[in-house]
Scaffold this motif. Structure first.
Motif, PDB file in Angstrom:
ATOM      1  N   ALA A 133       0.800  -1.221   0.000  1.00  0.00           N
ATOM      2  CA  ALA A 133       0.000   0.000   0.000  1.00  0.00           C
ATOM      3  C   ALA A 133       0.833   1.271   0.000  1.00  0.00           C
ATOM      4  N   SER A 134       2.119   1.179   0.333  1.00  0.00           N
ATOM      5  CA  SER A 134       2.937   2.387   0.340  1.00  0.00           C
ATOM      6  C   SER A 134       3.601   2.646  -1.010  1.00  0.00           C
ATOM      7  N   GLN A 142      -0.931   2.820  -3.296  1.00  0.00           N
ATOM      8  CA  GLN A 142      -1.602   4.002  -2.764  1.00  0.00           C
ATOM      9  C   GLN A 142      -2.829   4.360  -3.598  1.00  0.00           C
ATOM     10  N   VAL A 153      -5.660   1.974  -2.792  1.00  0.00           N
ATOM     11  CA  VAL A 153      -6.326   2.296  -1.533  1.00  0.00           C
ATOM     12  C   VAL A 153      -7.317   3.438  -1.744  1.00  0.00           C
ATOM     13  N   ASP A 154      -6.888   4.493  -2.423  1.00  0.00           N
ATOM     14  CA  ASP A 154      -7.775   5.633  -2.689  1.00  0.00           C
ATOM     15  C   ASP A 154      -8.990   5.200  -3.501  1.00  0.00           C
ATOM     16  N   ALA A 204       3.888   7.043   4.204  1.00  0.00           N
ATOM     17  CA  ALA A 204       2.881   6.852   3.152  1.00  0.00           C
ATOM     18  C   ALA A 204       1.622   6.208   3.720  1.00  0.00           C
ATOM     19  N   LEU A 205       1.794   5.258   4.635  1.00  0.00           N
ATOM     20  CA  LEU A 205       0.628   4.608   5.241  1.00  0.00           C
ATOM     21  C   LEU A 205      -0.146   5.587   6.122  1.00  0.00           C
ATOM     22  N   LEU A 230      -2.372   7.705   4.055  1.00  0.00           N
ATOM     23  CA  LEU A 230      -3.574   7.007   3.601  1.00  0.00           C
ATOM     24  C   LEU A 230      -4.639   6.970   4.691  1.00  0.00           C
ATOM     25  N   ARG A 277      -6.247  10.345   4.954  1.00  0.00           N
ATOM     26  CA  ARG A 277      -7.175  10.661   3.861  1.00  0.00           C
ATOM     27  C   ARG A 277      -8.485   9.909   3.981  1.00  0.00           C
ATOM     28  N   THR A 326       5.406   4.970 -11.968  1.00  0.00           N
ATOM     29  CA  THR A 326       5.507   5.003 -10.506  1.00  0.00           C
ATOM     30  C   THR A 326       6.945   5.294 -10.103  1.00  0.00           C
TER      31      THR A 326
END
Length: 259
Positions: free
Chosen positions: A6-7, A12, A15-16, A34-35, A38, A41, A177
């Motif tokens: 997820a990072s 990411q 997840v969004d 980064a986690l 998330l 957010r 990425t």
């Protein structure tokens, strides 16, 4: 659901995308900032756990957390790449590729499988790659892991065909990425290779899950190329041979063609 990697860039975006569609997620990765971003957010929807999938104790913590959260879907999105001519890869780089992209993914899936089998509907979603269907110069180590992941997905799907667990494989094409070194992006531009944004990949992964498509290859040209590779690999051999000088210019030392 439990989502690994997820990072990373695609992770990411996934997840969004999934949280935006209403999913509740337990996410994991190795980069805590980064986690944390998330979870900030998506308050109340996303729970994060920093973990290294290559460590058995971290995988155990993940499985226990997934059990407590009642996860019924595993999205295996963690992965790493080492672009370069195969002769230039070190033993450590090869081991890192195989351990994270393949071994750890299989081990985590096996550990979580009893919980998925007990669910009314369980899901395993493996993020592969176009390079799990087409062997590509400069990507030999990565291709080895992604070909194996695709085979694992197919075998597991058939093994669980009489259960309530759905096993999907989604193969993105080149994606823009942070995992890509600058020379890789320059090479893709020189070869006119289309690169998707992580957000586009995430949107298409969500659609594949919603449709329950067992096999999804992103990108029309890539689907055609994969079909050609399966039916007439010699055609693909010749096409990629013509790309070798450009590939070597960006990721390896040029050398004369061998007979």
């Amino acid at each position: 659901m439990l989502l690994t990697g997820a990072s990373g860039g695609i992770g990411q975006a996934l997840v969004d995308e999934l949280a935006g569609a209403g999913a509740r997620l337990l996410v994991t990765g190795r980069r805590q900032p980064a986690l944390e971003a998330l979870t900030a957010r998506h308050p109340g929807q996303v729970t994060a756990l920093v973990a290294d999938l290559t460590r058995a104790d971290d995988r155990h913590r993940l499985v226990e957390s997934a059990r407590e959260a009642g996860c019924t879907m595993l999205v295996n999105a963690a992965g790493v790449n080492r672009v370069g001519l195969f002769e230039s890869l070190s033993d450590e780089e090869i081991e890192a590729l195989v351990t994270l992209n393949l071994t750890s993914t299989l081990q985590l899936t096996r550990a979580l499988l009893p919980q998925l089998l007990a669910a009314e509907h369980g899901w395993v979603v493996n993020l592969g790659s176009t390079f799990g269907t087409i062997g590509y110069p400069g990507q030999a180590g990565y291709c080895a892991t992604k070909f194996a992941l695709r085979g694992f997905t197919q075998a597991l799907r058939r093994e669980l065909a009489d259960t309530r667990v759905h096993v999907l494989h989604v193969a993105p094409r080149a994606t823009r990425t942070g995992m890509n070194a600058p020379e890789v992006e320059e090479m893709n531009r020189a070869l006119s290779n289309t690169m998707d944004s992580p957000q586009r990949v995430a949107r298409l992964v969500r659609r594949a899950i919603e449709a329950g498509r067992e096999e999804t290859q992103l990108g029309g040209p890539e689907r055609l190329f994969a079909r050609l590779n399966a039916l007439v690999p010699g055609v693909v051999d010749r096409a990629l041979r013509r790309q070798l000088p450009t590939i070597r210019r960006f990721i390896g030392k040029p050398r004369g063609d061998t007979p």
